[in-house]
Design an enzyme around this catalytic site. Structure first.
Site, PDB file in Angstrom:
ATOM      1  N   ARG A  32       0.793  -1.227   0.000  1.00 22.17           N
ATOM      2  CA  ARG A  32       0.000   0.000   0.000  1.00 22.17           C
ATOM      3  C   ARG A  32       0.822   1.273   0.000  1.00 22.17           C
ATOM      4  O   ARG A  32       0.734   2.072  -0.911  1.00 22.17           O
ATOM      5  CB  ARG A  32      -0.944   0.017   1.203  1.00 22.17           C
ATOM      6  CG  ARG A  32      -1.945   1.153   1.073  1.00 22.17           C
ATOM      7  CD  ARG A  32      -2.730   1.411   2.330  1.00 22.17           C
ATOM      8  NE  ARG A  32      -3.405   0.226   2.820  1.00 22.17           N
ATOM      9  CZ  ARG A  32      -4.072   0.200   3.976  1.00 22.17           C
ATOM     10  NH1 ARG A  32      -4.122   1.291   4.727  1.00 22.17           N
ATOM     11  NH2 ARG A  32      -4.660  -0.892   4.395  1.00 22.17           N
ATOM     12  N   HIS A  78      -7.866  -3.851  -7.897  1.00 21.83           N
ATOM     13  CA  HIS A  78      -7.691  -3.133  -6.621  1.00 21.83           C
ATOM     14  C   HIS A  78      -9.036  -3.062  -5.884  1.00 21.83           C
ATOM     15  O   HIS A  78      -9.788  -2.098  -6.035  1.00 21.83           O
ATOM     16  CB  HIS A  78      -7.164  -1.718  -6.920  1.00 21.83           C
ATOM     17  CG  HIS A  78      -6.545  -1.035  -5.728  1.00 21.83           C
ATOM     18  ND1 HIS A  78      -5.340  -1.420  -5.188  1.00 21.83           N
ATOM     19  CD2 HIS A  78      -6.964   0.014  -4.975  1.00 21.83           C
ATOM     20  CE1 HIS A  78      -5.040  -0.639  -4.163  1.00 21.83           C
ATOM     21  NE2 HIS A  78      -6.015   0.242  -4.018  1.00 21.83           N
ATOM     22  N   TYR A 122     -16.833  13.513 -14.386  1.00 22.67           N
ATOM     23  CA  TYR A 122     -16.653  14.697 -15.233  1.00 22.67           C
ATOM     24  C   TYR A 122     -15.308  14.704 -15.956  1.00 22.67           C
ATOM     25  O   TYR A 122     -15.178  15.282 -17.021  1.00 22.67           O
ATOM     26  CB  TYR A 122     -16.760  15.979 -14.412  1.00 22.67           C
ATOM     27  CG  TYR A 122     -18.114  16.160 -13.756  1.00 22.67           C
ATOM     28  CD1 TYR A 122     -19.262  16.241 -14.526  1.00 22.67           C
ATOM     29  CD2 TYR A 122     -18.232  16.246 -12.372  1.00 22.67           C
ATOM     30  CE1 TYR A 122     -20.515  16.402 -13.923  1.00 22.67           C
ATOM     31  CE2 TYR A 122     -19.464  16.404 -11.760  1.00 22.67           C
ATOM     32  CZ  TYR A 122     -20.608  16.470 -12.536  1.00 22.67           C
ATOM     33  OH  TYR A 122     -21.829  16.627 -11.963  1.00 22.67           O
TER      34      TYR A 122
END
Length: 817
Positions: A32, A78, A122
């Site tokens: 991580r 993931h 967006y």
């Protein structure tokens, strides 16, 4: 049920917690928070790049909705929150965070002001061109693949990484027990260093620093501290100072502005501008008119407009010291190396990258070699088939089916299985004469390719040459000039107080009971003389006009020194009491202020002369009494006592070479005078030398520095006042008994309560205070000089007014211009 109970284990909480936390730590360290030393990527970043590449979302194709890529990464590789994936994706597209952004994004991808990016529905994204080189040759078995979380796909454990991404883009992260902070670097410099290291494996860090000068931040700025960079490159940890790029720009009307065009890495510009504006509003610095953020599409600009007479360099120094205009950057170069976290220096990081590239090139070469050999084998078969084409056709026509045709070809003409497969799949149009020449040409090309590939595998020099060529190609295609300037030394920021404090004249008052204040001259002049806010029995020991840039030293009877810059003294109306010194510094119950002085600088050349009641005296240099960092909270010591009941009776500052003598008077009426030169100079925490030979319970009443022409004013416990010429006491030497300055009486003899020296021609009054708080103003000029053996004349009726307790110069009314 019986089987289930046998599985129950009795374990201590420590063992369970230790084992579980150990597994959790390993997971977040490796999977991580920390980057891999080979490709410089954390798992989430690697998965994003791999998924987008596999999806064909590359720099040469159209942009695609970010949400699509995020969903793809989350669904296949993931299995964590979409926000964490999108945040990682956005960061890889921010050119103020990464030196070489790995993702191109259309739409709002955040800003240097830490504005949040637009939602992923967006924005649109694709891999950047340099990202393509990170993934180049991934399909040639160059890196290991492992199953994904649900075993439906495979994902790479590392990317082939054609450029040293760990150092180019840096990394930061916090895991369990480890944190990392690797700054970005310049691609050109790193590749030059790699090529040098490839040729000189024993190169030192200093050798490599000939190429890698230091970090190169995407936001530019100026690095100070070559020693910090060198330490970081040797050990993986080091500290540098990173400051903004600034310039002074003249404006109309004699004004100027500080123009800031580059700020330190990862500093939030909006917060920086806000902090600088707060400094202007709070008037922590004098001279700032306005702070404006003038950044636009052309680049970052912050303008700090100054007043016409402002000290631009001083203000800049203050801003550098008190805002993020200058920061300290701490290297902590931790990466996963050989499956475990390790703090690495520059050489280790570069060598690890070279070793990894050697592995990638070897695997790729082996893959290409195998492919070339397979193809050559098939070309051999096709050439052979074309040379006996009629027999081949006849054999195929005489076969039952495709499988039988293959078998017959293998049996009759010794074709191998892949060759036979190629022949039976051969299209008829290929059976032209020209194809034989084409095949022969291909065969020759394959021969050359195989020879070259085998040379790379067999010869390390050839492999190094391939690596060098690859690196030079990357440098040529993606290299860019250095953005961050590097300076050898860290500049010490000295902030002149005149920048922070306006130079104003104020009226300063320090009272005997410990009240201090400063008032404007206007407030002082608008009030009557006695309306000073003090209690009736209190009185000023210092009253004078001073500058706000001056320094105040206050000395107590217990040997403590309290320091205040004048601008830090409470600003109050003249009628107000002001601040009591005990509000910030605790004093003993019987401790009182005996003297206060102001100075225009902290570099005065003079000495303080200090005398105590039990007969000690010393000089201490002004420079030995400079304030420390904790002056606001605690007093410093200027006199150390040998007896606990001793106290300072007087302290005087001397900075001239005038021939002064020390005069001491004891309670029993003895006076002693000697040259100031006889008083030794000692440090602050010392007691000093013997000032006077005291007998019995006698004590020193006061010490004064006098001239021969001065007068001594003496007050006794019986209410008598005596004026005597200083010259009546001869100049002898230190530590003597002295001469009697009173007439001896058998019954109720006089004892000296207080004594002060005044100029012979002085017309100023002195004030005697009695035990009942009654004050008497006495004009020395109205009293005749008495002989040494006289007891003076009675001025106070002790039965009705009380016993005299102190004698002091009466403060004069200030006349301010």
């Amino acid at each position: 049920m019986a089987d289930d109970t046998q599985n129950i284990q009795e374990l201590t909480l420590e063992d369970v917690m230790g084992e579980r936390f150990g597994r959790y730590s390993k997971s977040i360290i490796q999977d991580r928070a920390l980057p891999d030393i080979r490709d410089g990527l954390k798992p989430v970043q690697r998965r994003i790049l791999y998924a987008m590449n596999k999806d064909g979302n590359t720099f040469d194709k159209a942009f695609r909705k970010s949400a699509k890529s995020v969903g793809n990464v989350m669904g296949n590789y993931h299995p964590h929150g979409d926000s964490s994936i999108y945040e990682a994706m956005v960061r890889m597209s921010q050119d103020w965070k990464l030196r070489a952004p790995l993702i191109e994004m259309h739409g709002n991808n955040g800003s240097i002001d830490a504005d949040p990016p637009a939602a992923m529905r967006y924005t649109e994204a694709r891999l950047s061109k340099i990202s393509g080189t990170m993934l180049q040759d991934i399909d040639k078995e160059t890196v290991d693949f492992v199953p994904n979380f649900d075993d439906t796909e495979e994902e790479p454990t590392v990317l082939p990484a054609r450029f040293p991404n760990l150092l180019v883009n840096g990394a930061s992260g916090i895991s369990a027990g480890y944190a990392t902070e690797i700054p970005p670097h310049n691609l050109n410099e790193l590749i030059d260093a790699l090529i040098y290291l490839l040729a000189h494996p024993k190169a030192s860090t200093d050798d490599l620093m000939e190429f890698v000068k230091g970090p190169d931040f995407p936001t530019g700025g100026i690095i100070q501290g070559l020693d910090g960079i060198k330490k970081a490159y040797n050990t993986g940890a080091g500290r540098i100072v990173l400051r903004s790029k600034t310039a002074f720009k003249p404006l109309k009307g004699g004004k100027q502005e500080i123009e800031i065009t580059e700020i330190p890495y990862e500093v939030n510009k909006a917060l920086l501008v806000k902090k600088m504006d707060e400094i202007r509003i709070m008037k922590k610095v004098e001279g700032i008119v306005e702070v404006r953020d003038e950044s636009d599409r052309q680049g970052l600009t912050i303008a700090v407009e100054l007043k016409a007479d402002a000290d631009a360099q001083g203000i800049l120094n203050y801003l550098l010291k008190n805002t993020d205009l200058q920061i300290t950057y701490n290297f902590n170069m931790v990466a996963i190396h050989n499956m475990r976290p390790e703090r690495v220096g520059l050489k280790t990081a570069l060598q690890a990258y070279i070793d990894f590239q050697r592995e990638v090139i070897t695997k790729r070469t082996q893959y290409d070699l195998n492919k070339a050999k397979k193809r050559q084998h098939i070309v051999d078969g096709l050439i052979k088939a074309l040379s006996i084409l009629d027999e081949v056709i006849q054999t195929i026509r005489g076969s039952k089916n495709r499988k039988d045709a293959k078998q017959n070809l293998m049996d009759k003409y010794d074709f191998t299985d892949p060759q036979a497969e190629a022949i039976v799949t051969l299209q008829l149009y290929r059976l032209t004469n020209t194809d034989v020449t084409e095949l022969r040409r291909e065969h020759a090309e394959l021969d050359a390719q195989i020879e070259k590939l085998e040379d790379i595998l067999a010869n390390d020099a050839s492999l190094r040459k391939v690596m060098r060529t690859q690196m030079q190609d990357v440098k040529k295609q993606f290299g860019s000039p250095r953005l961050t300037q590097i300076e050898d030394q860290i500049e010490e920021l000295k902030v002149d107080r005149t920048v922070m404090v306006a130079d104003e004249t104020v009226v300063l008052m320090v009272s005997h009971d410990g009240y201090i204040k400063r008032s404007s001259p206007r407030s002082y002049q608008a009030s009557s003389e006695n309306d000073n806010g003090l209690k009736e029995e209190d009185y000023p020991i210092l009253l004078k006009p001073v500058s706000t840039l001056d320094h105040l030293f206050m000395f107590t009877s217990k040997g403590n020194l309290i320091y205040r810059p004048i601008h830090e003294v409470t600003d109050a109306r003249w009628k107000d009491t002001g601040e009591h010194i005990s509000q910030s510094i605790g004093l003993a119950d019987d401790e009182e202020l005996i003297a206060a002085f102001t100075f225009s600088s902290l570099e005065e050349p003079g000495n303080f002369v200090i005398a105590t009641a039990h007969g000690l005296i010393k000089q201490t240099a002004f420079m030995d009494l400079l304030p420390g960092r904790t002056y606001k909270k605690r007093a410093s010591v200027f006199e150390k006592f040998k007896q606990p009941d001793d106290q300072v009776v007087d302290i005087t500052y001397v900075d001239s070479s005038d021939p002064l003598t020390v005069m001491l008077m004891s309670r029993n009426g003895l006076g002693l005078r000697y040259d100031l030169a006889e008083v030794p100079t000692n440090g602050a925490r010392t007691s000093g030398a013997k000032s006077m030979d005291l007998r019995g319970d006698d004590i020193v009443v006061n010490m004064q520095l006098v001239k021969d022409s001065d007068d001594a004013i003496i007050v006794t416990q019986r209410g008598a006042l005596k004026k005597m010429a200083i010259s009546e006491v001869p100049v002898t030497s230190r530590a003597r008994k002295g001469v009697l300055c009173l007439r001896e009486l058998k019954a109720n003899p006089h004892e000296i309560v207080a004594f002060i020296a005044v100029a012979h021609d002085s017309v100023a009054p002195v004030e005697v205070v009695t035990s009942r708080g009654i004050r008497h103003d006495i004009l020395p000029a109205e009293h005749e000089r008495n002989a040494r053996y006289s007891n003076g004349s009675f001025v106070i009726d002790i039965d009705t007014e009380g016993v005299p307790t102190s004698l002091r110069h009466k403060e004069q009314t200030l006349i301010l211009n």
